[in-house]
Write a protein that holds these residues in place. Structure first.
Motif, PDB file in Angstrom:
ATOM      1  N   GLY A 256       0.816  -1.215   0.000  1.00 45.17           N
ATOM      2  CA  GLY A 256       0.000   0.000   0.000  1.00 45.17           C
ATOM      3  C   GLY A 256       0.844   1.257   0.000  1.00 45.17           C
ATOM      4  N   ALA A 257       1.899   1.253   0.816  1.00 43.45           N
ATOM      5  CA  ALA A 257       2.776   2.428   0.904  1.00 43.45           C
ATOM      6  C   ALA A 257       3.505   2.682  -0.411  1.00 43.45           C
ATOM      7  CB  ALA A 257       3.785   2.243   2.037  1.00 43.45           C
ATOM      8  N   ALA A 258       3.905   1.615  -1.102  1.00 43.01           N
ATOM      9  CA  ALA A 258       4.595   1.764  -2.386  1.00 43.01           C
ATOM     10  C   ALA A 258       3.711   2.533  -3.373  1.00 43.01           C
ATOM     11  CB  ALA A 258       4.962   0.393  -2.955  1.00 43.01           C
ATOM     12  N   LEU A 259       2.440   2.175  -3.419  1.00 47.49           N
ATOM     13  CA  LEU A 259       1.496   2.872  -4.293  1.00 47.49           C
ATOM     14  C   LEU A 259       1.270   4.312  -3.835  1.00 47.49           C
ATOM     15  CD1 LEU A 259      -0.994  -0.061  -4.765  1.00 47.49           C
ATOM     16  CD2 LEU A 259      -0.031   1.245  -6.666  1.00 47.49           C
ATOM     17  N   LYS A 260       1.077   4.476  -2.539  1.00 48.41           N
ATOM     18  CA  LYS A 260       0.788   5.812  -2.014  1.00 48.41           C
ATOM     19  C   LYS A 260       1.972   6.762  -2.231  1.00 48.41           C
ATOM     20  CE  LYS A 260      -1.182   8.198   2.005  1.00 48.41           C
ATOM     21  NZ  LYS A 260      -1.727   8.039   3.377  1.00 48.41           N
ATOM     22  N   MET A 261       3.196   6.241  -2.153  1.00 47.54           N
ATOM     23  CA  MET A 261       4.369   7.088  -2.393  1.00 47.54           C
ATOM     24  C   MET A 261       4.368   7.626  -3.820  1.00 47.54           C
ATOM     25  SD  MET A 261       7.562   5.415  -0.382  1.00 47.54           S
ATOM     26  CE  MET A 261       7.448   5.106   1.371  1.00 47.54           C
ATOM     27  N   GLY A 262       3.980   6.777  -4.775  1.00 48.12           N
ATOM     28  CA  GLY A 262       3.887   7.238  -6.151  1.00 48.12           C
ATOM     29  C   GLY A 262       2.861   8.337  -6.310  1.00 48.12           C
ATOM     30  N   ALA A 263       1.740   8.187  -5.593  1.00 52.29           N
ATOM     31  CA  ALA A 263       0.685   9.209  -5.630  1.00 52.29           C
ATOM     32  C   ALA A 263       1.159  10.502  -4.978  1.00 52.29           C
ATOM     33  CB  ALA A 263      -0.566   8.680  -4.925  1.00 52.29           C
ATOM     34  N   ILE A 264       1.921  10.391  -3.895  1.00 50.84           N
ATOM     35  CA  ILE A 264       2.458  11.575  -3.206  1.00 50.84           C
ATOM     36  C   ILE A 264       3.416  12.336  -4.126  1.00 50.84           C
ATOM     37  CG2 ILE A 264       3.999  12.322  -1.342  1.00 50.84           C
ATOM     38  CD1 ILE A 264       2.727  10.078   0.392  1.00 50.84           C
ATOM     39  N   VAL A 265       4.314  11.605  -4.783  1.00 50.26           N
ATOM     40  CA  VAL A 265       5.266  12.241  -5.699  1.00 50.26           C
ATOM     41  C   VAL A 265       4.522  12.942  -6.841  1.00 50.26           C
ATOM     42  CG1 VAL A 265       7.136  11.820  -7.357  1.00 50.26           C
ATOM     43  CG2 VAL A 265       7.152  10.661  -5.134  1.00 50.26           C
ATOM     44  N   ALA A 266       3.405  12.336  -7.281  1.00 46.67           N
ATOM     45  CA  ALA A 266       2.597  12.925  -8.357  1.00 46.67           C
ATOM     46  C   ALA A 266       1.712  14.070  -7.863  1.00 46.67           C
ATOM     47  CB  ALA A 266       1.729  11.854  -8.995  1.00 46.67           C
ATOM     48  N   GLU A 267       1.745  14.310  -6.541  1.00 46.35           N
ATOM     49  CA  GLU A 267       0.955  15.367  -5.902  1.00 46.35           C
ATOM     50  C   GLU A 267      -0.549  15.157  -6.081  1.00 46.35           C
ATOM     51  OE1 GLU A 267       2.711  19.404  -6.016  1.00 46.35           O
ATOM     52  OE2 GLU A 267       4.236  18.545  -7.349  1.00 46.35           O
ATOM     53  N   ALA A 268      -0.970  13.899  -5.981  1.00 43.62           N
ATOM     54  CA  ALA A 268      -2.398  13.573  -5.964  1.00 43.62           C
ATOM     55  C   ALA A 268      -2.982  14.049  -4.634  1.00 43.62           C
ATOM     56  CB  ALA A 268      -2.595  12.075  -6.127  1.00 43.62           C
TER      57      ALA A 268
END
Length: 323
Positions: A173-185
């Motif tokens: 879950g964190a791996a996915l969320k980190m990608g979203a954070i970097v994308a500024e979702a």
């Protein structure tokens, strides 16, 4: 979704990292475990998430590297605790070097993982570091529960699901969320993607448990029957205790309450009891439940239908893997 695109980009980034440093006995094991291969599931998910929300994934490479470095740190230490001889079909770090080297190199990997967040602006850095710290302590919680369960005879299936959620699925879950954070979702969208990853991670671990007993040793990459040897109270064991007759229950408890010289007999007998009680099908049924739960989490995501379909296909492929 061109998974090979994400995988190749990540591998190129990994190859660009310089672990040819002194002291060699600290960094050579780090390079060894990171180069051993594996599915690269977690860093690929970080890149996919960033791509979905921003249309580009390259900026998520440092975060993906942090996730992969941390994941491999946990493997080095887990292998020491489990006295495992093989990882991805090769010698484990503590077997190739020694236990002290495995401990120290693992410690260094945890610190190196944090350093990758320094590639981001302060607000992104803060969000990534906060999520990472939360996830890292949860993984430790899960690992301790796993160890505790080896000497407990009253573990429930609910407790087991909680343990694998902490030990394995929160990092997915964190791996996915980190990608979203970097994308500024948005925080809400990032959290929904996190929940998708957590449920997918539970299904993934259940599949791993299944393969540990019923997988092909040539493709699985780890010792078949390792969980049985270590008396791991997996879903297979707990469900079998629930559905088996008294005779099979007593045999299972006998095997799982001691370490035996003859592990071959132990593995063969336990596997036979599992098969006799339809455990392979029952675990596959639960895998489907959590896979479908993960797909339900995608419904509220504000992303294209094709992106949702790609994530669903990714999840489905994960559940029919042999490695």
């Amino acid at each position: 979704m061109e998974l090979s695109k994400y995988q190749q980009s990540f591998l190129n980034y990994l190859q660009s990292q310089d672990f040819n440093r002194e002291p060699k006995n600290l960094y050579a094991p780090i390079d060894y475990i990171l180069q051993l291969g594996g599915k690269r599931l977690r860093p690929i998910l970080t890149l996919i998430a960033c791509d979905i929300f921003s249309g580009t994934f390259e900026k998520a490479l440092p975060a993906a590297m942090a996730v992969e470095t941390f994941h491999n740190f946990t493997l080095v230490h887990d292998d020491i605790m489990d006295e495992a001889p093989l990882r991805r079909g090769k010698e484990t770090v503590h077997h190739k070097w020694d236990i002290n080297t495995g401990i120290l190199s693992g410690d260094a990997m945890l610190i190196l993982a944090y350093q990758y967040f320094e590639n981001y602006e302060p607000i992104i850095f803060q969000k990534l570091a906060k999520l990472f710290s939360k996830t890292a302590i949860e993984v430790c919680d899960g690992q301790q529960l796993d160890v505790d369960f080896e000497t407990r005879n009253d573990v429930t299936i609910d407790e087991y699901i909680k343990m694998i959620t902490l030990k394995t699925s929160v990092l997915v879950g964190a791996a996915l969320k980190m990608g979203a954070i970097v994308a500024e979702a948005s925080d809400k969208q990032a959290e929904e993607l996190y929940n998708f990853g957590v449920n997918l991670g539970i299904a993934f671990q259940l599949q791993d448990d299944f393969l540990d007993t019923f997988g092909n040793p040539e493709t699985f990459g780890k010792q078949i029957g390792g969980d049985i040897i270590e008396n791991k109270k997996t879903f297979l064991y707990l469900k079998c205790l629930e559905v088996a007759d008294e005779s099979d229950q007593e045999k299972l408890k006998f095997f799982f309450n001691q370490k035996l010289e003859d592990n071959g007999t132990k593995i063969a007998e336990v596997t036979r009891i599992f098969e006799q009680n339809d455990i392979p099908n029952l675990v596959q049924d639960l895998i489907k439940v959590y896979t479908n739960k993960s797909f339900d989490n995608l419904k509220s995501l504000n992303i294209s239908e094709s992106a949702k379909e790609n994530l669903i296909n990714f999840g489905k492929n994960l559940m029919v893997r042999k490695v």
